[in-house]
Design a protein around this motif. Structure first.
Motif, mmCIF file in Angstrom:
data_model
loop_
_atom_site.group_PDB
_atom_site.id
_atom_site.type_symbol
_atom_site.label_atom_id
_atom_site.label_comp_id
_atom_site.label_asym_id
_atom_site.label_seq_id
_atom_site.Cartn_x
_atom_site.Cartn_y
_atom_site.Cartn_z
ATOM 1 N N GLU A 46 0.827 -1.206 0.000
ATOM 2 C CA GLU A 46 0.000 0.000 0.000
ATOM 3 C C GLU A 46 0.864 1.261 0.000
ATOM 4 N N TRP A 64 -6.491 0.706 2.108
ATOM 5 C CA TRP A 64 -5.967 0.427 0.763
ATOM 6 C C TRP A 64 -6.547 1.419 -0.239
ATOM 7 N N ARG A 83 -4.733 4.755 -2.922
ATOM 8 C CA ARG A 83 -4.637 4.491 -4.364
ATOM 9 C C ARG A 83 -3.985 5.647 -5.108
#
Length: 667
Positions: free
Chosen positions: A575, A648, A652
């Motif tokens: 991540e 998560w 992004r």
């Protein structure tokens, strides 16, 4: 003679022979959910999904009316169905069908399914409801696809937008792979003489990962060759070396090189990083960005025990283990309560003359027989050769140990007011551990009492037992629910007044949480990161990664970033590295030289963190609880408050509303 055929193995990039014997063994030993999904890929027959959805529904219907049997609440003689497992009759049906439809031609006729079909397959594989929001993370974490870039990539990174990475453990190697793939120049500095981070450092007997091996690895580099379901430290280190070799990382890694300081030059928009090599040579390096890949636990925690330096025997910390140390016929005292102490005791008990386990505050220990289990040869073959089998196996390992556990540490105030556990769900874990103690110590109420925790479940890390409790029953082993108060030349005096003679004292006392503040890092206006974080006692970062006033500094595995309710450090690694690459690419695309987080965005994010954590056992663990999750004031500084899928998703791509940029100077 067996019929032979060949299939290209994408893992090892060579043609392999598939024999009927290999296939039969794989079918008989492979995890049934992943096996069923592989059948669908090989045959391309979606009717198999209809068939087994009906079989599963019929099996559930047949058992309706019976008391629900789970691994949390079933009696010891009950037929137990674990979460994510198929009932026995369904497993039999899957294996029977596989023998009928799979041949030595295992060429896949179905590739990665479209999202709707993928969701349906994931639900059947995991025997769970799988909502649409989980599909992107499952596709990535299952290794079905690489993490998708979000910032448009239209420009090549300039040479002067380069990166220094501090640390060559799990995150450092991941950063090197992804920086190289994205076209950014980079250099990695590693203080130790080997890569691998904690797995080159922790070499004590029994050192192992307590996250399933097929998941505790990079999603972009699946490994079908794990020998055990939970990898030993040496095997995991071997995996990391293989990754470094495959991606040719070593050429950009300087080992035995400590980073002493990092200073931001606002005018030049550069970091100056000072290092010291093994020969003592001091060097200065310039880079546009710095990534700290230091993990959470760095400096060893040596307890302040009066007289420790007067001991005539050997004192050793598990993180500084000497492989030449001979424990044979020695009287050994092990001080510690967590995973390390549990693993060590279980693995040295046969070697020593006497072993004293000193446990101040025991963790909740749960049975996990697969911790010590080897992967059967048939299933290893399936990992290598059955299309997508290891992807589904990994997906299932992630799914059952991730957001399904999110509510475990969260407090139900009404329940917690009258129970040691904090909720009915949290209580299930406690009952598993209590039942395990009952089953292990039916004739030793003294050991059961000493190993029964007084802290709420999840306030400290749940420990999976590799044989520790059984070791405590041995005649030459003693268990002490106490703390060491002083050390004499020939032994240890404990808080209960008992004196234990010893030849060797092992400190299985873990590490201090320091994040990056133990390095002298100076940001804008001469501010020190250690001062901002109160000497490391109160670290706060935006998304656990960025700190206002420290442009182009990315603190990976930073404060409140650890997925303590489930999964593993590997997902944090991916991540954070993804987020870093997205930020750097944004600079490239928009002709910017640096990115910083706005102070108000940092403050608002941490307000939300504290508000969410205030509803967890980590913030309210009960009286007398110590541990590395919390700082001196009791604030949780390690756990991430969000579901894995939520965190998560946050990472992004950069939220430019929360960030401030500096434009590149005209050439």
């Amino acid at each position: 003679m067996s019929t032979l055929s060949t299939v290209t193995d994408s893992t090892i990039d060579e043609e392999v022979e598939v024999t009927a014997e290999d296939l039969r063994a794989a079918i008989d030993q492979a995890e049934p959910g992943a096996l069923l999904m592989s059948m669908v890929h090989v045959t391309g027959d979606l009717a198999l999904l209809d068939e087994f959805e009906d079989i599963l529904a019929d099996s559930r219907s047949a058992s309706a009316g019976e008391t629900a049997k789970t691994h949390y609440g079933a009696s010891s003689d009950a037929a137990v169905v674990l979460p994510g497992e198929f009932p026995t009759d369904v497993v039999v049906a899957i294996r029977k069908r596989a023998h009928e439809v799979l041949t030595t031609d295992v060429t896949p006729r179905l590739g990665v399914p479209e999202p709707g079909l993928f969701r349906r397959m994931a639900a059947l594989c995991t025997v769970s409801e799988v909502d649409d929001e989980f599909i992107p993370i499952l596709l990535e974490q299952g290794g079905f696809e690489l993490g998708r870039r979000r910032v448009p990539v239209t420009k090549t990174p300039p040479a002067d937008l380069d990166v220094i990475v501090i640390g060559a453990g799990m995150i450092g190697l991941n950063a090197a792979v992804k920086l190289d793939a994205a076209g950014f120049g980079y250099k990695v500095f590693e203080a130790r003489d080997d890569i691998g981070g904690t797995w080159s450092r922790n070499i004590y007997p029994g050192a192992a990962v307590d996250t399933p091996s097929h998941y505790y690895s990079y999603s972009f580099e699946l490994n079908p060759n794990w020998s055990r379901y939970y990898p030993t430290g040496p095997e995991y280190l071997e995996y990391m070396h293989a990754v470094a070799e495959k991606y040719d990382l070593i050429k950009n890694i300087e080992l035995s090189t400590s980073v002493l300081s990092a200073d931001w030059d606002e005018a030049e928009q550069k970091w100056t990083v000072v290092t010291r090599g093994a020969d003592g040579r001091i060097q200065h390096h310039r880079a546009a960005a710095v990534v700290t890949a230091l993990g959470v636990l760095n400096s060893i925690n040596v307890p302040d025990i009066p007289g420790l330096d007067t001991f005539d025997g050997t004192v050793i910390h598990t993180a500084e283990w000497d492989p030449e140390l001979d424990l044979t016929d020695k009287r050994v005292v092990v001080i510690g309560t967590g995973c390390t102490a549990v693993q060590l005791v279980a693995n040295i008990v046969d070697d020593v003359a006497a072993l004293a386990a000193v446990v101040r505050s025991p963790h909740w220990i749960v049975p996990e027989k697969s911790v010590v289990n080897d992967v059967p040869s048939g299933e290893k073959w399936a990992m290598k050769h059955l299309p997508y089998f290891q992807n589904w196996f990994r997906l299932k390992a992630y799914w059952l140990a991730s957001d399904n556990l999110y509510m475990m540490p969260r407090i139900d105030p009404d329940w917690a007011a009258t129970h040691l556990s904090v909720s009915a769900l949290n209580d299930r874990v406690m009952q598993v551990s209590l039942r395990y103690l009952d089953q292990t110590f039916p004739d030793r109420p003294d050991l059961k009492e000493k190993m029964t925790p007084t802290v709420r479940p999840y306030a400290k890390r749940i420990v999976k037992d590799p044989g520790f409790l059984e070791a405590l029953k041995r005649d030459h082993v003693s268990l002490h629910r106490a703390s060491p108060t002083s050390v004499q030349p020939n032994g240890v005096t404990l808080s209960d007044g008992e004196f234990v003679e010893a030849d060797i004292i092992v400190l299985a006392t873990g590490f201090k949480v320091e994040y990056a503040s133990f390095i002298d890092i100076t940001g804008r206006n001469g501010e020190k990161l250690s001062d901002r974080w109160d000497g490391g006692n109160d670290p706060r970062a935006y998304l656990g990664i960025q700190v206002a006033g420290f442009p182009n500094l990315f603190v990976t595995a930073g404060p409140n970033a650890a997925p303590n309710h489930g999964a593993g450090h590997n997902i944090t690694s991916e991540e954070h590295v993804h987020y870093i690459i997205e930020n750097l690419q944004y600079l490239v695309e928009n002709n910017m030289s640096s990115v910083d987080v706005k102070p108000e965005a940092l403050a608002a994010y941490n307000e939300r963190v504290d508000e969410s954590l205030d509803k967890t056992v980590w913030a309210h663990p009960g009286e007398g609880v110590t541990g590395y999750y919390r700082n001196q004031q009791g604030r949780p500084i390690v756990p991430c408050p969000w579901r894995l899928v939520d965190y998560w998703t946050m990472l992004r791509e950069p939220n430019t509303d929360d960030l401030v940029y500096t434009s590149r100077r005209a050439e």
